[in-house]
Design a protein around this motif. Structure first.
Motif, mmCIF file in Angstrom:
data_model
loop_
_atom_site.group_PDB
_atom_site.id
_atom_site.type_symbol
_atom_site.label_atom_id
_atom_site.label_comp_id
_atom_site.label_asym_id
_atom_site.label_seq_id
_atom_site.Cartn_x
_atom_site.Cartn_y
_atom_site.Cartn_z
ATOM 1 N N ASP A 161 0.787 -0.837 0.124
ATOM 2 C CA ASP A 161 -0.309 -0.387 0.053
ATOM 3 C C ASP A 161 1.173 1.310 -0.004
ATOM 4 O O ASP A 161 0.749 1.878 -0.509
ATOM 5 C CB ASP A 161 -0.872 -0.069 1.173
ATOM 6 C CG ASP A 161 -1.592 0.287 0.967
ATOM 7 O OD1 ASP A 161 -2.652 0.669 -0.158
ATOM 8 O OD2 ASP A 161 -2.862 0.271 1.747
ATOM 9 N N ILE A 162 2.415 0.986 0.608
ATOM 10 C CA ILE A 162 3.252 2.347 0.982
ATOM 11 C C ILE A 162 3.552 2.620 -0.348
ATOM 12 O O ILE A 162 3.453 3.683 -0.868
ATOM 13 C CB ILE A 162 4.064 2.520 1.621
ATOM 14 C CG1 ILE A 162 3.153 2.175 3.405
ATOM 15 C CG2 ILE A 162 4.900 3.200 1.310
ATOM 16 C CD1 ILE A 162 4.179 2.367 4.474
ATOM 17 N N ARG B 175 1.891 2.383 -3.799
ATOM 18 C CA ARG B 175 0.867 3.244 -4.320
ATOM 19 C C ARG B 175 1.082 4.287 -3.938
ATOM 20 O O ARG B 175 0.576 5.354 -4.819
ATOM 21 C CB ARG B 175 -0.057 2.257 -3.933
ATOM 22 C CG ARG B 175 0.032 0.702 -5.123
ATOM 23 C CD ARG B 175 -0.639 -0.066 -4.941
ATOM 24 N NE ARG B 175 -1.468 0.277 -3.835
ATOM 25 C CZ ARG B 175 -2.495 -1.195 -3.101
ATOM 26 N NH1 ARG B 175 -2.944 -1.903 -4.012
ATOM 27 N NH2 ARG B 175 -2.857 -1.005 -2.965
ATOM 28 N N HIS B 176 1.394 5.453 -3.072
ATOM 29 C CA HIS B 176 0.516 6.371 -2.593
ATOM 30 C C HIS B 176 1.515 7.373 -3.599
ATOM 31 O O HIS B 176 3.071 7.000 -3.141
ATOM 32 C CB HIS B 176 0.996 6.136 -1.270
ATOM 33 C CG HIS B 176 0.565 5.913 -0.196
ATOM 34 N ND1 HIS B 176 0.084 6.084 1.245
ATOM 35 C CD2 HIS B 176 -0.825 4.684 -0.401
ATOM 36 C CE1 HIS B 176 -0.852 5.463 1.806
ATOM 37 N NE2 HIS B 176 -1.515 4.507 0.613
ATOM 38 N N LEU C 153 -6.841 9.354 -1.036
ATOM 39 C CA LEU C 153 -6.553 8.499 0.278
ATOM 40 C C LEU C 153 -7.748 8.374 0.801
ATOM 41 O O LEU C 153 -8.220 10.316 1.375
ATOM 42 C CB LEU C 153 -5.167 8.666 0.914
ATOM 43 C CG LEU C 153 -4.292 7.431 0.250
ATOM 44 C CD1 LEU C 153 -2.974 8.094 1.091
ATOM 45 C CD2 LEU C 153 -4.384 6.525 -0.010
ATOM 46 N N ARG D 53 -3.499 7.374 -4.154
ATOM 47 C CA ARG D 53 -3.245 6.187 -4.450
ATOM 48 C C ARG D 53 -3.388 5.638 -5.803
ATOM 49 O O ARG D 53 -4.434 6.812 -6.051
ATOM 50 C CB ARG D 53 -4.312 5.422 -3.692
ATOM 51 C CG ARG D 53 -3.947 3.910 -3.530
ATOM 52 C CD ARG D 53 -4.861 3.203 -3.136
ATOM 53 N NE ARG D 53 -4.137 3.109 -2.087
ATOM 54 C CZ ARG D 53 -5.437 3.263 -0.411
ATOM 55 N NH1 ARG D 53 -6.006 3.933 -0.998
ATOM 56 N NH2 ARG D 53 -5.017 3.144 1.363
ATOM 57 N N HIS E 7 -2.689 13.951 -0.725
ATOM 58 C CA HIS E 7 -2.052 12.505 -0.899
ATOM 59 C C HIS E 7 -3.121 11.368 -1.716
ATOM 60 O O HIS E 7 -4.441 11.525 -0.943
ATOM 61 C CB HIS E 7 -1.841 11.222 0.630
ATOM 62 C CG HIS E 7 -0.268 12.507 1.221
ATOM 63 N ND1 HIS E 7 1.277 11.866 1.619
ATOM 64 C CD2 HIS E 7 -0.162 13.851 1.654
ATOM 65 C CE1 HIS E 7 2.031 12.904 2.010
ATOM 66 N NE2 HIS E 7 0.474 13.725 2.196
ATOM 67 N N PHE F 217 5.562 10.515 -7.626
ATOM 68 C CA PHE F 217 5.743 8.889 -7.050
ATOM 69 C C PHE F 217 7.072 8.064 -7.851
ATOM 70 O O PHE F 217 7.347 8.463 -8.798
ATOM 71 C CB PHE F 217 4.170 8.450 -8.055
ATOM 72 C CG PHE F 217 3.984 7.184 -8.194
ATOM 73 C CD1 PHE F 217 3.851 6.648 -6.793
ATOM 74 C CD2 PHE F 217 4.752 6.300 -9.281
ATOM 75 C CE1 PHE F 217 3.420 5.620 -6.612
ATOM 76 C CE2 PHE F 217 3.666 5.009 -8.912
ATOM 77 C CZ PHE F 217 3.085 4.325 -8.160
#
Length: 106
Positions: free
Chosen positions: A44-45, A47-48, A101, A87, A85, A65
């Protein structure tokens, strides 16, 4: 990420955590119960992204990114401002598709 690379990452992470925790047998149960959540969080991190240039509905903006800047769009009817922020949920050619997010999928 291909399935084989995903398993390689999991195995490397597992070996690293095992070396940190030593020979205690209790680590296995704890690690097994928390491993999936830990791995999901790590992915998940990755994809931020951070909005660098405003993204308005139907228009491209720009995000930072994975160490570089990308064009990005959001398929939702929201305006994303610099510093927000987001995703990364997909890519179309060289444009990332992002969502805010913390917002639930409709």
């Amino acid at each position: 990420m291909s399935a084989s690379i995903g398993w390689e990452v999991k195995n490397n992470l597992f070996s690293f955590l095992k070396s940190l925790l030593g020979k205690d047998q209790g680590w296995k149960d704890s690690l097994r119960s928390n491993f999936s959540e830990l791995f999901r969080h790590c992915l998940d991190i990755e994809r931020h992204a951070i909005v660098e240039e405003k993204i308005q509905p139907g228009q491209k903006g720009r995000v930072y990114f994975s160490g570089t800047w990308w064009s990005a769009v959001c398929e939702r009817e929201v305006t994303l401002l610099p510093g927000d922020h987001v995703r990364v949920i997909g890519i179309c050619n060289i444009t990332l598709i992002v969502e805010p997010l913390g917002q639930l999928l409709a």
